[in-house]
Design an enzyme around this catalytic site. Structure first.
Site: not given
Length: 424
Positions: A244, A355
């Site tokens: 988030g 990532c």
């Protein structure tokens, strides 16, 4: 708190066992309650011991091979690894040898090896600290190291491994005033706008946490939203939104943000952080492929990936995984890009990011998406921002970050990102 240190060491050993023998990530083991029976100080100690051991596993094994001709059962091996790391790095540690001998002795399958454990650790203790400091930087397991050297070269990966071994400082994303957050936390404002705290204590006790002035987010993870640079009032979809941080960034910028993720538990954390920071977003628990609402001005797709860019924060990953899931992840990313583009209005922008340190999950995905969609272009104009360094820009027009970048100030997570523009 257990003054002998045994409770924390037993838990750290359990975590290490779960990672190395069951292929479970440390976060999963802790989330399942591994630390629940410990006092707060012991919880922190157990987690630190397991993290330090995983970060230095290769170095510990090399030291142990000087004293053990044949590797013992993994239960004993992990006890020895933890002990070596403690003996080498914690000058104030007491009862290290006795604790790990007791751990080995309590297991019926390994109790006969308590004498071996004691003898090996007594020998190691004589030279552990001096030898540790002179030993080579730990390297990644072959299954991961090989592909990364092929992608970035031996020298670059040596730098990445140094960054992994050094660990990571704490990065914060300010809700508004970066300078004020830096003053309050003792941090430094990075060129990209994040605040870096080198010596952080318990996060929830830091100045500004309760007031919602910032949230924890690696500097590299904060860059996709900065790259997208949406305008106030834009309707933005954060697809695969948990945990988030990017949702909070988008909300703080005044966008009309919808956060979608399949994990109900992780989305509860998103809602908690929205409440803490006083920010607003629509939070929807849904599988990304089942979410069908269209017409967004922008989409941020932080796709599920190998997470190989986060090893300096999560040193368990190379030992919990073996690369066998990479093919499925790459196929899923491709499908997610196509699905996300369908939710974007004509002329809208999408940031694709992962990532990951693997080009197949970054540069290659974008090149192939451009080949699949004739009306899709890469928005190179988005790279015209003062915080972007030239060395980060890739051939196809995205940004590539590696842990060995910013070596003098603590590095960054590995990330890839690009802005794709849908034809009108």
């Amino acid at each position: 708190m257990d003054q002998t240190g045994l409770a924390a060491r037993r838990t750290a050993h359990f975590i290490l066992q779960q990672v190395t023998t069951e292929g479970r990530l440390m976060s999963e083991v802790i989330g399942a309650g591994a630390l629940n029976d410990l006092a707060p100080d012991d919880r922190a100690r157990a987690q630190r011991l397991a993290t330090d051991a995983l970060r230095g596993l290769d170095r510990a094994d090399k030291m142990l091979r000087q004293h053990v001709k044949k590797a013992p059962p993994i239960f004993v091996q992990n006890a020895l690894r933890l002990a070596v790391v403690e003996l080498a790095t914690d000058g104030s540690a007491h009862g290290v040898v006795n604790s790990y001998v007791e751990i080995v002795a309590r297991n019926k399958r390994t109790e006969k090896l308590k004498g071996l454990t004691n003898a090996v650790l007594r020998k190691v203790s004589e030279t552990a600290a001096a030898q540790w400091g002179k030993s080579a930087v730990p390297v990644m397991p072959k299954w991961l190291r090989g592909p990364l050297i092929e992608a970035w070269g031996q020298k670059a990966i040596a730098g990445v491994e140094r960054a992994h071994f050094s660990g990571a400082p704490l990065d914060l994303t300010p809700k508004t005033d970066a300078d004020a957050v830096a003053r309050a936390t003792g941090g430094t404002v990075l060129p990209t706008g994040s605040v870096r705290v080198q010596e952080a204590g318990q996060v929830s006790r830091m100045s500004g946490f309760i007031e919602g002035e910032w949230w924890v987010q690696d500097a590299a993870a904060a860059m996709p939203v900065r790259l997208l640079d949406p305008q106030e009032g834009d309707r933005v979809l954060d697809l695969c939104a948990a945990p988030g941080g990017k949702t909070l960034q988008l909300a703080a910028m005044g966008t009309d943000v919808t956060a979608v993720d399949v994990s109900e538990g992780r989305m509860r954390r998103v809602q908690e952080n929205l409440k803490r920071t006083g920010l607003t977003a629509e939070v929807i628990v849904s599988d990304a492929f089942e979410y069908q609402e269209t017409g967004f001005d922008a989409v941020l797709l932080d796709a599920p990936c190998s997470a190989t860019g986060t090893i300096r924060r999560h040193p368990d990953l190379p030992y919990a995984k073996d690369g066998s899931e990479f093919g499925a992840l790459i196929g899923q990313q491709e499908a997610m890009i196509d699905h996300a583009l369908g939710l974007l209005k004509p002329g809208g922008a999408m940031v694709f990011c992962t990532c990951s340190l693997l080009p197949d999950e970054g540069e290659v995905q974008v090149e192939e998406a451009l080949g699949r969609h004739s009306d899709l272009t890469i928005d190179r104009a988005a790279l015209d921002k003062p915080w972007i360094e030239k060395d980060w820009i890739t051939e196809e027009g995205g940004l590539r970050f590696r842990p060995d970048y910013w070596p003098d100030i603590g590095g960054m997570d590995g990330f890839y990102m690009a802005v794709l523009r849908k034809g009108s």
